[in-house]
Design a protein around this motif. Sequence first.
Motif, PDB file in Angstrom:
ATOM      1  N   SER A   4       8.466 -32.191   9.409  1.00 36.16           N
ATOM      2  CA  SER A   4       8.767 -33.608   9.574  1.00 36.16           C
ATOM      3  C   SER A   4       7.456 -34.339   9.859  1.00 36.16           C
ATOM      4  O   SER A   4       6.450 -33.721  10.228  1.00 36.16           O
ATOM      5  CB  SER A   4       9.743 -33.816  10.741  1.00 36.16           C
ATOM      6  N   LYS A   6       6.884 -36.259  12.363  1.00 40.08           N
ATOM      7  CA  LYS A   6       6.606 -36.078  13.787  1.00 40.08           C
ATOM      8  C   LYS A   6       5.976 -34.712  14.060  1.00 40.08           C
ATOM      9  O   LYS A   6       4.988 -34.605  14.784  1.00 40.08           O
ATOM     10  CB  LYS A   6       7.893 -36.240  14.606  1.00 40.08           C
ATOM     11  N   LYS A   7       6.544 -33.662  13.487  1.00 37.13           N
ATOM     12  CA  LYS A   7       6.018 -32.315  13.703  1.00 37.13           C
ATOM     13  C   LYS A   7       4.587 -32.208  13.181  1.00 37.13           C
ATOM     14  O   LYS A   7       3.730 -31.593  13.818  1.00 37.13           O
ATOM     15  CB  LYS A   7       6.930 -31.294  13.025  1.00 37.13           C
ATOM     16  N   ARG A   9       2.422 -34.612  13.006  1.00 36.57           N
ATOM     17  CA  ARG A   9       1.573 -35.315  13.965  1.00 36.57           C
ATOM     18  C   ARG A   9       1.320 -34.464  15.194  1.00 36.57           C
ATOM     19  O   ARG A   9       0.194 -34.337  15.667  1.00 36.57           O
ATOM     20  CB  ARG A   9       2.203 -36.644  14.396  1.00 36.57           C
ATOM     21  N   LEU A  10       2.372 -33.855  15.718  1.00 36.46           N
ATOM     22  CA  LEU A  10       2.224 -33.021  16.912  1.00 36.46           C
ATOM     23  C   LEU A  10       1.290 -31.834  16.655  1.00 36.46           C
ATOM     24  O   LEU A  10       0.483 -31.484  17.520  1.00 36.46           O
ATOM     25  CB  LEU A  10       3.596 -32.532  17.387  1.00 36.46           C
ATOM     26  N   GLN A  16       0.919 -40.973  18.806  1.00 38.38           N
ATOM     27  CA  GLN A  16       1.430 -41.983  17.884  1.00 38.38           C
ATOM     28  C   GLN A  16       0.440 -43.132  17.771  1.00 38.38           C
ATOM     29  O   GLN A  16       0.209 -43.643  16.677  1.00 38.38           O
ATOM     30  CB  GLN A  16       2.790 -42.504  18.367  1.00 38.38           C
ATOM     31  N   MET A  31       6.027 -45.589  14.791  1.00 36.53           N
ATOM     32  CA  MET A  31       7.176 -44.980  15.473  1.00 36.53           C
ATOM     33  C   MET A  31       8.425 -45.046  14.587  1.00 36.53           C
ATOM     34  O   MET A  31       9.193 -44.079  14.501  1.00 36.53           O
ATOM     35  CB  MET A  31       7.437 -45.685  16.802  1.00 36.53           C
ATOM     36  N   GLU A  34       8.302 -42.362  11.940  1.00 36.36           N
ATOM     37  CA  GLU A  34       8.683 -41.025  12.406  1.00 36.36           C
ATOM     38  C   GLU A  34      10.200 -40.872  12.369  1.00 36.36           C
ATOM     39  O   GLU A  34      10.707 -39.800  12.076  1.00 36.36           O
ATOM     40  CB  GLU A  34       8.170 -40.748  13.823  1.00 36.36           C
ATOM     41  N   GLN A  35      10.922 -41.935  12.679  1.00 37.28           N
ATOM     42  CA  GLN A  35      12.381 -41.902  12.670  1.00 37.28           C
ATOM     43  C   GLN A  35      12.961 -42.021  11.256  1.00 37.28           C
ATOM     44  O   GLN A  35      13.997 -41.448  10.957  1.00 37.28           O
ATOM     45  CB  GLN A  35      12.945 -43.035  13.540  1.00 37.28           C
TER      46      GLN A  35
END
Length: 74
Positions: A4, A6-7, A9-10, A16, A31, A34-35
Motif C-alpha cells: 500500500s 502507506k506501507k 512510506r513506512l 507524511q 494523507m 494514503e486513504q
Amino acid sequence: MALSVKKARLLSELSQEQIAEKLNVHRQTYMKWEQNPDDMTVKKAKEFCVIVGIPFDEIFFSRESTLSRQSHTV
C-alpha cells in the motif's frame, strides 16, 4: 507482493509531512492519498516511487486493489 502507499512510506522511514514536502503538496492532500490512492495522479505516483525507492509496479495505487488484497489476507 505489492505494498500500500502507506506501507511503502513506512518502509522508507519518512513521515507524511516529509513525503508531502517532497511531492510539493499539503500534508492533508498526502494523507488523503494514503486513504484513497486512486486520487493520486500518475505523475505524483511515479514521483512517490522515486522518493520511497520502490518500483511503481510494487505499490498499489488503487484503493480497490488494496481493499481486495486485505480481504484475502484476513
